[in-house]
Structures are given as structure tokens and as C-alpha cells.
Design a protein around this motif. Structure first.
Motif, PDB file in Angstrom:
ATOM      1  N   GLY A 202       0.787  -1.220   0.000  1.00  0.00           N
ATOM      2  CA  GLY A 202       0.000   0.000   0.000  1.00  0.00           C
ATOM      3  C   GLY A 202       0.824   1.277   0.000  1.00  0.00           C
ATOM      4  N   SER A 203       2.109   1.137  -0.183  1.00  0.00           N
ATOM      5  CA  SER A 203       2.959   2.326  -0.275  1.00  0.00           C
ATOM      6  C   SER A 203       3.339   2.567  -1.729  1.00  0.00           C
ATOM      7  N   TRP A 204       3.783   3.775  -1.997  1.00  0.00           N
ATOM      8  CA  TRP A 204       4.199   4.138  -3.345  1.00  0.00           C
ATOM      9  C   TRP A 204       5.671   3.860  -3.525  1.00  0.00           C
ATOM     10  N   SER A 205       6.034   3.563  -4.738  1.00  0.00           N
ATOM     11  CA  SER A 205       7.428   3.215  -5.040  1.00  0.00           C
ATOM     12  C   SER A 205       8.388   4.386  -4.827  1.00  0.00           C
ATOM     13  N   SER A 206       7.864   5.591  -4.806  1.00  0.00           N
ATOM     14  CA  SER A 206       8.707   6.776  -4.597  1.00  0.00           C
ATOM     15  C   SER A 206       7.826   7.902  -4.096  1.00  0.00           C
ATOM     16  N   GLY A 207       8.494   8.927  -3.584  1.00  0.00           N
ATOM     17  CA  GLY A 207       7.748  10.074  -3.114  1.00  0.00           C
ATOM     18  C   GLY A 207       7.209  10.901  -4.257  1.00  0.00           C
ATOM     19  N   VAL A 208       6.271  11.764  -3.918  1.00  0.00           N
ATOM     20  CA  VAL A 208       5.700  12.662  -4.929  1.00  0.00           C
ATOM     21  C   VAL A 208       6.762  13.688  -5.326  1.00  0.00           C
ATOM     22  N   PRO A 209       7.013  13.875  -6.615  1.00  0.00           N
ATOM     23  CA  PRO A 209       8.033  14.851  -7.043  1.00  0.00           C
ATOM     24  C   PRO A 209       7.571  16.284  -6.805  1.00  0.00           C
ATOM     25  N   THR A 210       8.477  17.218  -7.019  1.00  0.00           N
ATOM     26  CA  THR A 210       8.161  18.641  -6.879  1.00  0.00           C
ATOM     27  C   THR A 210       8.417  19.351  -8.203  1.00  0.00           C
ATOM     28  N   CYS A 211       7.746  20.471  -8.366  1.00  0.00           N
ATOM     29  CA  CYS A 211       7.924  21.313  -9.558  1.00  0.00           C
ATOM     30  C   CYS A 211       8.560  22.629  -9.127  1.00  0.00           C
ATOM     31  N   THR A 212       9.766  22.878  -9.569  1.00  0.00           N
ATOM     32  CA  THR A 212      10.481  24.111  -9.222  1.00  0.00           C
ATOM     33  C   THR A 212      10.644  24.977 -10.461  1.00  0.00           C
ATOM     34  N   ALA A 213      10.603  26.282 -10.225  1.00  0.00           N
ATOM     35  CA  ALA A 213      10.729  27.229 -11.344  1.00  0.00           C
ATOM     36  C   ALA A 213      12.084  27.068 -12.006  1.00  0.00           C
ATOM     37  N   VAL A 214      12.080  27.087 -13.341  1.00  0.00           N
ATOM     38  CA  VAL A 214      13.335  26.932 -14.082  1.00  0.00           C
ATOM     39  C   VAL A 214      14.191  28.178 -13.848  1.00  0.00           C
ATOM     40  N   PRO A 215      15.507  28.008 -13.753  1.00  0.00           N
ATOM     41  CA  PRO A 215      16.386  29.162 -13.524  1.00  0.00           C
ATOM     42  C   PRO A 215      16.742  29.862 -14.823  1.00  0.00           C
ATOM     43  N   CYS A 216      17.085  31.137 -14.682  1.00  0.00           N
ATOM     44  CA  CYS A 216      17.636  31.912 -15.795  1.00  0.00           C
ATOM     45  C   CYS A 216      19.036  32.371 -15.397  1.00  0.00           C
ATOM     46  N   PRO A 217      19.930  32.539 -16.355  1.00  0.00           N
ATOM     47  CA  PRO A 217      21.299  32.961 -16.025  1.00  0.00           C
ATOM     48  C   PRO A 217      21.313  34.353 -15.397  1.00  0.00           C
ATOM     49  N   GLN A 218      22.376  34.631 -14.659  1.00  0.00           N
ATOM     50  CA  GLN A 218      22.545  35.924 -13.993  1.00  0.00           C
ATOM     51  C   GLN A 218      22.575  37.048 -15.034  1.00  0.00           C
ATOM     52  N   PRO A 219      21.684  38.051 -14.905  1.00  0.00           N
ATOM     53  CA  PRO A 219      21.714  39.155 -15.876  1.00  0.00           C
ATOM     54  C   PRO A 219      23.011  39.964 -15.745  1.00  0.00           C
ATOM     55  N   THR A 220      23.371  40.621 -16.811  1.00  0.00           N
ATOM     56  CA  THR A 220      24.561  41.471 -16.830  1.00  0.00           C
ATOM     57  C   THR A 220      24.168  42.905 -16.484  1.00  0.00           C
ATOM     58  N   VAL A 221      24.749  43.424 -15.403  1.00  0.00           N
ATOM     59  CA  VAL A 221      24.480  44.805 -15.002  1.00  0.00           C
ATOM     60  C   VAL A 221      25.253  45.726 -15.941  1.00  0.00           C
ATOM     61  N   PRO A 222      24.592  46.689 -16.562  1.00  0.00           N
ATOM     62  CA  PRO A 222      25.317  47.558 -17.493  1.00  0.00           C
ATOM     63  C   PRO A 222      26.353  48.416 -16.775  1.00  0.00           C
ATOM     64  N   VAL A 223      27.491  48.606 -17.420  1.00  0.00           N
ATOM     65  CA  VAL A 223      28.511  49.502 -16.881  1.00  0.00           C
ATOM     66  C   VAL A 223      27.929  50.912 -16.824  1.00  0.00           C
ATOM     67  N   ASN A 224      28.179  51.602 -15.716  1.00  0.00           N
ATOM     68  CA  ASN A 224      27.623  52.932 -15.467  1.00  0.00           C
ATOM     69  C   ASN A 224      26.096  52.876 -15.345  1.00  0.00           C
ATOM     70  N   GLY A 225      25.591  51.784 -14.798  1.00  0.00           N
ATOM     71  CA  GLY A 225      24.158  51.640 -14.569  1.00  0.00           C
ATOM     72  C   GLY A 225      23.918  50.710 -13.394  1.00  0.00           C
ATOM     73  N   GLU A 226      22.653  50.405 -13.137  1.00  0.00           N
ATOM     74  CA  GLU A 226      22.323  49.492 -12.062  1.00  0.00           C
ATOM     75  C   GLU A 226      21.092  48.673 -12.435  1.00  0.00           C
ATOM     76  N   MET A 227      20.855  47.599 -11.686  1.00  0.00           N
ATOM     77  CA  MET A 227      19.770  46.668 -11.964  1.00  0.00           C
ATOM     78  C   MET A 227      18.964  46.477 -10.679  1.00  0.00           C
ATOM     79  N   THR A 228      17.630  46.489 -10.800  1.00  0.00           N
ATOM     80  CA  THR A 228      16.754  46.258  -9.661  1.00  0.00           C
ATOM     81  C   THR A 228      15.725  45.199 -10.028  1.00  0.00           C
ATOM     82  N   SER A 229      15.174  44.545  -8.994  1.00  0.00           N
ATOM     83  CA  SER A 229      14.158  43.519  -9.212  1.00  0.00           C
ATOM     84  C   SER A 229      12.799  44.182  -9.309  1.00  0.00           C
TER      85      SER A 229
END
Length: 809
Positions: A235-262
Motif C-alpha cells: 500500500g505504499s508508493w514506489s517513490s515520493g511525490v516529485p516537486t515542480c520548481t521554477a526553471v532558472p535563468c542565467p545571472q543578468p549582466t548589469v550595465p557599466v555605469n548603470g544598475e539593476m533592480t528587481s
């Protein structure tokens, strides 16, 4: 378990009835002394009193008591906690039950056993306990002639008929078989994902043995774990229930002489970015954003747009000044430098900085012609006229002079084609000539009459003389007036009677032109003329003086240095800890010396002025820029005095000590100059301390830009002071090289500033170029002229090399 435990031995495992194996049923002893496969264990999938029918993943209980059909159904529900009378839909199930009944010894008339099949609810059809109707296509194992009587509605297994099915009355008491399916809890769908039942599972809520569940994630999310799990026997499952995680994106490049905010989360760590995260970009002051203002992380782990850049704003490029040059770029904070060609003076700012608002800090300057004839009246030397040209100048000899070594030289008309009459001889004069009657003749040089000699004793004699007209500016030749006007002049001469009546009288006549120090002593011995000649002398050019301050200087006397120092440094102005006078007092003292240097007494006392000046510099130590500027006016007055002396006929030998003292004064002034460091305004510092932390960075940038701009202004003032001193020494060098006896090499100055004057010359008219004024001034390291500040020692040549054209006469 069976088998050995040496290398190569195989061990086999087997579970007892009612248990299922988990792991490898065969394992081999390997060379590294480990067993192959995974650990073996036996697992009971069914609760106690139930046995597993593995083929269908169901648990069966063969009851030891007897019950009616209805009673057996109730017991199965109680024992199995939701169980039911067995459902037989396959031959394998039927055979499994028969085998177990035989093993239990239920093979006689007392071995009848209820199964979960009846027609209590539907008299026309038999229905299984799970609700399914027995159809003709389903598996059936009826005995011969069964089912036979309609009143016998419940079905049993009758061992005497070969364990076939038989319908009997439901109130009979029989053994019975309970069945309980292996059931797993319904797995939940992962967040941002879905779960889909698969396999034989029909009810999306119930999962039984070997039923599976499939998992998937929404777009933009990745599955972590197994994509499919199955319901096991326990009556048990062969494995635990999986999870869904948000896919990652690479680190953005902050422009020289500028700034980046979320843009989606103000508390974002700005390091790890996943699906649907948004970032925004801005540029610093003076820079423009090129590209997208914001980007979003997409489901395919890419950003919605490329990252922007910050480019400096661009100012419109000004026009290059006529007769000048412009260097530099026109982007934010770039500095354009304007220069003028030789012979032109820059009017306006020499540097312009591109501002954030696309404007320049100053307008483009202009280059105007320098009138060398006004700036340096003596530049062409004696007996010449300066002609200003666009960007240059020319020197033309006066009538009666031609270009020669060292400048314009007198033309000796008497040695050329000019001749006097046979009764006269030619006398060369500066710029002209005249004819004199020979001995024994009298007249005006044009007309000569022979003198009749008598024996009159020597006495005071009155003779007539005719005034000669000066050299004309057009021909440079002697011209006689149309109608000479006789005048009477009484001349007292010592007249000696000769031993012979024919011995001529002799006299010495001075012919030196006043103020013409470039000529020889002018002593000539010629026969005594019968008339005197009056020559017209030219006045030397007047020196242009700088305006003198209107402040009263009557109480300041150079003859009493002690009293003068007390007036410059009142007793109330006490020195600092290092023994030096404060900068304010030093600046005022230099202002006073600048006023005093323009007085007549100071012009005649250069050596005293130098002594007082050096004493003030010593007492002050390091001079501020304002004091250095005032000291520059004092130096200007000293150089003006020397230049005036040159115009009045002073020789190089006479002026060299004073000039050397002036050069040493410049050295003292430069050595005492300090570099003033600009600090932040006190009001800005207070305002910064009151700002919230998030606004301080931008304000500090503005403070630093303001400080740098003020520092550039300080550097510009320092360069201006040094350039003014260099120009004063340049003018003095020009004057000295045009003075009497200026042909020899002279070295002036004994300190850090050195001046070397060396006049070199070429040929005469038609020959090579003449370097009329040549020399150099070496400034010390700390005062080298440079746009940004200080470079290595710089040797500045004070040189005005000019090619002069001779004037034919």
C-alpha cells in the motif's frame, strides 16, 4: 537462503508464503569481497490472516468459521476493514483458491465456501461483490447443470463437484473467502504541476496494487523526482511525490555605469533568478539606456530580451576655432582642449567639459592675432620698424639701414656709388651721409669755394653754418633744402697756427647718435669743416607700463627695509607654530609689494625690491595661489623696469645683475608655491549626513564631480600664474637680446630657474635667416606646464626666430 560465501558463490533467497521479495533474489560474491545486487528482504503486503495473490495484487482470507451468505459479507467488511467476499474473474484466481482449499483439507461435503457472487439485487443476472455483472463473456466455472433453481441465489465453491461453482440458498452456513485489494493513498499533485492516474486504475480517487501515477509540471517549471510512481503490495508508493520548481535563468549582466533592480520582488537577492522574475535597468547620470528597460525570465530559461547597455551622452561637437586646433572627444565628462597656432592668442576658455545635459561647460574660444609689435615693441631691435602680420610679424629696416649681423646696420653710402663733388669728401652718418668741403675750401658741401689764406692770428671766430635736412624716409639720402636759411652760431675752438701757412686745421667731432647704443663710440678725426651739421636723432620707443593700483604707497619706503617689513607684517599678525606667517597676511603683503613695485622709487631700486620680496617669501613659507599671482605682478614690474632701461640705452653688461636677480625672484616665487587641494564644501558634508543611506551614493558622486571641477580651476589658475611668469621672462629676454653688447652668451639666475641668452645670426641681405632672439628658460619640475598637473622637467625655449627682408636703398 542457500549458497556459499566464497568468491564466485551464488546465494539465492526465497520468501515464505504470504511474503513478497524485495531486492535481489540472487547475489554473487565478488572479487572485492562485496555481494552483487541489492539487499534482499521479505515484505508482507497483506495484513495478518490474509495471504497475497501476487498475480492480481490482492489479499485473500480463508475464514475458519461458518456464516450465512449475508453474515460472511458482514464479517469480511469487519475483518478486512473494508473487505468483501472474493471476486473470481480469472482462471488463475480460481486455481489459487482451489489449491489453498485443498491444502486446508476442505475437500468433502463440509468444505463448501461462499464466494462474492449472487443475484439478490438482479434476479435475472448474477452480480459480483464489487458491483460488476457476470456476463457470458466473463470467466465462469459453474458445475454441471448450474445454476439451476431460481430460489438459490447465492453461489458457493463445492469441493465434491471438483471445486465448481454452485448456487444454493443464502441462509445456508458455509466457510467463506474474504478479499481485500492492496490500496495506496491517492498522491497529491505537486504545486505548479499535475498528477495523472494510469495503468488499470479506473477510479481517480482509489489506487490499488500496481496502479501508477504520472506527474508533470506546468510550463516554466522543472520536475524534481520520479515522473511515475507505482502502488506497491504494502500500500505504499514506489517513490515520493516529485516537486515542480521554477526553471532558472542565467545571472543578468548589469550595465557599466548603470544598475539593476528587481521588478517583481523588492527583497530579491539579485543572484538567483527563476521563471517569471523581472529585472529593471537604469543608467547613471550622464548616460543613456540602450536596449530594453526590463526583461523577464521565460519558461525556456532564457530572458525575454537582451540586456541593455549604458552609453555616455554626447554633446554636439563645437567648431574648431579659426587659426587653432581642438582635441578630445565629445562624450559625457570628456574634455576638449583648444589651442591656437603660433602668433595667435586664445580668447576664452582653453578647456570645455561635456555635461550630462549635453551642454559644454564653456563656449568654444577664438584665436585672435597677437600684435607682436605692441606686445614686444623692441622685438625688431634698433633702426627698424615692426610690421604686424596675421599670425606673425615682419621687421623692416629704416631708410639708410640694411639687414646685417645682429639686426639693421647702417648703410655706408660713402663706400658705395654715392660720391661727393671733387672739392668735397663723403662723411657717413647713421642712416645717411653728408659731403664736407675739403681742406682749403669752404661752403655747404654742395658748393665749395677755395679759401684765400692770410696770416691772421688765432682768435675767436664767428662762422656761418647751414642746418642740414635729415634723412628722408623714402630714399635715406642726404637732401639739401631748396633755399638754405643762414644762421649765425658762435663757436669757441682752440685754433693753432701751423708752422706752415699751408698746414690745415684739425678738430675732433662726435658723430654718435643719441640713444643709439648699438653704434661704436663714434670718434672720428676729419679735416675741420667750415660749417657744423645738425643731425636729427630718433626717439627710442616708449615702454608700455601696466596699470598701477590706486592704493596709497607714500608711506612705504624701500630705503628702510625694517620699517617696510613692520608695515607689511603688523605686530598683531603673529606667526604660526612653524614660525610662518598666515596665508591671508602673506597675500595682503604681496598685494602691497605689487603696488609698491609700480612706484618710481621701486623702478630705480630693483635690487632692494628683490631683497624685500625674498624676505617676504621666506617669512611666509608656502604661498597660496592668490599670493603667487600678486608676486607675479611684482616680477612684471621688475621686468618692465629692465625693458625700459634697454630702451634708454643700457647695455647687457649693466643689466645682467638686475636681470639675474629677477630670474632668482621667479625661482623663489615658484619654490614657495604650494598645490592647494580642494575639499568638499562643508554644507555638502552636512547635507550628506542628513540623507538616508539609499540616496548617499548618488549625492557623493555629485560632490566628487563638484570637487574635481574646483580642482581643475585651481590647476588652471596655477598654470596661468606660471605662464605669466614665463611670459615676463620671455619679454625680458627679448629686450636684453636687443640691448647694447648683446652678442655675447649670458647665463642668468642661480636657483631653480635658469635663463641662457645667446644671440646667433646668419648672413646679411640675401643671406640665411637671422635668429634675432634665441635662448631658453628652464622651469623647475613642480611648475612644468601640463594640462592635468605635473610632468617631468620641461625646458622652454624663449625663441622668436624671424627672417628679415633687407630694404634696398
Amino acid at each position: 537462503m542457500s549458497g556459499g560465501h566464497h568468491y564466485g558463490d551464488v546465494v539465492t533467497f526465497q520468501c515464505s508464503s504470504g511474503f513478497v521479495p524485495v531486492g535481489s533474489s540472487e547475489r554473487t560474491c565478488q572479487a572485492d569481497q562485496t555481494w552483487s545486487g541489492t539487499d534482499f528482504s521479505c515484505h508482507r503486503p497483506c495484513q495478518r490472516e490474509y495471504i497475497l495473490f501476487e498475480a492480481e495484487g490482492t489479499c485473500l482470507k480463508f475464514a475458519d468459521d461458518r456464516e450465512t451468505y449475508q453474515g460472511s459479507r458482514d464479517s469480511c467488511r469487519e475483518y478486512g476493514n473494508g473487505g468483501k467476499l472474493v471476486v473470481i474473474k480469472t482462471p488463475a484466481m480460481d486455481e489459487f483458491i482451489e489449491t489453498n482449499l485443498r491444502n486446508m483439507g476442505r475437500n468433502d461435503s463440509d468444505g463448501e465456501t461462499w464466494i462474492g457472487l449472487d443475484n439478490l439485487t438482479d434476479q435475472g443476472n448474477f452480480v459480483w461483490s464489487d458491483g460488476s455483472v457476470l456476463s457470458t463473456q466473463d470467466y465462469q466455472n459453474w458445475g454441471i447443470g448450474q445454476p439451476d433453481i431460481d430460489a438459490e441465489r447465492c453461489v458457493e465453491i463445492w469441493p465434491q463437484s471438483g471445486y465448481k461453482w454452485n448456487n444454493i440458498p443464502c441462509h445456508d452456513s458455509n466457510y467463506y473467502i474474504c478479499q481485500k485489494a492492496v490500496k495506496c493513498a491517492r498522491p497529491t499533485a505537486p504545486e505548479n504541476g499535475a498528477m495523472t492516474p494510469s495503468g488499470s486504475q479506473q477510479d481517480p480517487v482509489k489506487f490499488f496494487y500496481q496502479d501508477t501515477a504520472e506527474f508533470s509540471c506546468n510550463a516554466g517549471y522543472g520536475l524534481t523526482g520520479q515522473t511515475s510512481i507505482s502502488c506497491r503490495e504494502d500500500g505504499s508508493w514506489s517513490s515520493g511525490v516529485p516537486t515542480c520548481t521554477a526553471v532558472p535563468c542565467p545571472q543578468p549582466t548589469v550595465p557599466v555605469n548603470g544598475e539593476m533592480t528587481s521588478g517583481s520582488d523588492p527583497d530579491h537577492d539579485m543572484v538567483n533568478f527563476t521563471f517569471q522574475d523581472t529585472v529593471s535597468f537604469t543608467c547613471d547620470l550622464g548616460y543613456d539606456l540602450v536596449g530594453a528597460e526590463s526583461v523577464t525570465c521565460q519558461a525556456d530559461s532564457t530572458w525575454s530580451d537582451s540586456f541593455p547597455t549604458c552609453t555616455p551622452v554626447q554633446c554636439p561637437m563645437p567648431e574648431t576655432p579659426a587659426n587653432g586646433a581642438m582635441t578630445g572627444l565629445n562624450f559625457y565628462q570628456d574634455v576638449l582642449e583648444f589651442t591656437c597656432e603660433s602668433g595667435y592668442d586664445l580668447i576664452g576658455e582653453a578647456w570645455a567639459t561635456c555635461h550630462a545635459d549635453r551642454t559644454w561647460s564653456a563656449r568654444a574660444p577664438t584665436c585672435t592675432d597677437i600684435n607682436e609689435c605692441v606686445v614686444s615693441p623692441w622685438i625688431c631691435g634698433r633702426n627698424s620698424a615692426c610690421v604686424n602680420l596675421d599670425g606673425s610679424f615682419d621687421c623692416k629696416c629704416l631708410a639708410g639701414y640694411e639687414m646685417g649681423p645682429g639686426g639693421c646696420q647702417d648703410i655706408d653710402e660713402c663706400s658705395s656709388k654715392v660720391t661727393c663733388s671733387e672739392d668735397t669728401f663723403c662723411v657717413n652718418d647713421p642712416g645717411t651721409y653728408h659731403c664736407v668741403c675739403r681742406e682749403g675750401f669752404t661752403g655747404d658741401g654742395v658748393t665749395c669755394t677755395e679759401i684765400v689764406t692770410t696770416s691772421t692770428p688765432a682768435s675767436l671766430t664767428t662762422v656761418q653754418s647751414t642746418t642740414m635736412t635729415a634723412v628722408t624716409p623714402t630714399t635715406g639720402k642726404y637732401t639739401s633744402p631748396p633755399t638754405p636759411t643762414p644762421t649765425t652760431t658762435t663757436t669757441t675752438d682752440s685754433i693753432q697756427r701751423s708752422t706752415s701757412p699751408n698746414t690745415p686745421f684739425k678738430t675732433t667731432t662726435a658723430t654718435t647718435q643719441p640713444g643709439d647704443a648699438m653704434e661704436p663710440d663714434g670718434k672720428t678725426t676729419e679735416p675741420f669743416p667750415t660749417s657744423t651739421v645738425t643731425l636729427i636723432s630718433h626717439e627710442p620707443p616708449k615702454s608700455s607700463s601696466l596699470p598701477v593700483s590706486e592704493a596709497t604707497t607714500a608711506d612705504l619706503q624701500l630705503d628702510d627695509p625694517g620699517k617696510l617689513l613692520e608695515q607689511l607684517f603688523p605686530s598683531g599678525d603673529s606667526p604660526s607654530d612653524d614660525g610662518k606667517v598666515d596665508s591671508t597676511t602673506c597675500t595682503e603683503a604681496m598685494k602691497t609689494l605689487a603696488k609698491l613695485s609700480r612706484t618710481p622709487s621701486a623702478k630705480d631700486s630693483t635690487d632692494k625690491m628683490v631683497t624685500i620680496f625674498n624676505t617676504v617669501v621666506t617669512m611666509c613659507g608656502t604661498l597660496p595661489l592668490d599670493a603667487q599671482a600678486e608676486g607675479g605682478y611684482v616680477v612684471g614690474a621688475m621686468t618692465d623696469s629692465i625693458m625700459q632701461s634697454v630702451l634708454e640705452g643700457a647695455s647687457m653688461k649693466e643689466l645682467a645683475p638686475k636681470a639675474s636677480a629677477v630670474v632668482d625672484t621667479v625661482a623663489s616665487l615658484m619654490e614657495s608655491g604650494g598645490s592647494e587641494t580642494v575639499v568638499d564644501d562643508e554644507d555638502d558634508v552636512i547635507a550628506l549626513s542628513r540623507l538616508p543611506p539609499r540616496k548617499r551614493d548618488e549625492f557623493q558622486k555629485q560632490m566628487e564631480k563638484k570637487r574635481q571641477q574646483k580642482q581643475k580651476q585651481q590647476w588652471a589658475l596655477q598654470r596661468e600664474v606660471t605662464q605669466r611668469l614665463q611670459k615676463d621672462l620671455d619679454n625680458m629676454a627679448d629686450a636684453l637680446l636687443g640691448s647694447v653688447d648683446s652678442g655675447e652668451r649670458v647665463e642668468l639666475g642661480s636657483k631653480a630657474v635658469q635663463m641662457v641668452l645667446d644671440k646667433s645670426s646668419g648672413g646679411r641681405l640675401g643671406g640665411a635667416a637671422v635668429a634675432a632672439h634665441a635662448g631658453r628658460v628652464t622651469f623647475p619640475h613642480a611648475h612644468a606646464l601640463y594640462n592635468g598637473g605635473i610632468i617631468g622637467d620641461v625646458e622652454m625655449k624663449v625663441e622668436n626666430a624671424v627672417t628679415w627682408c633687407g630694404v634696398s636703398t
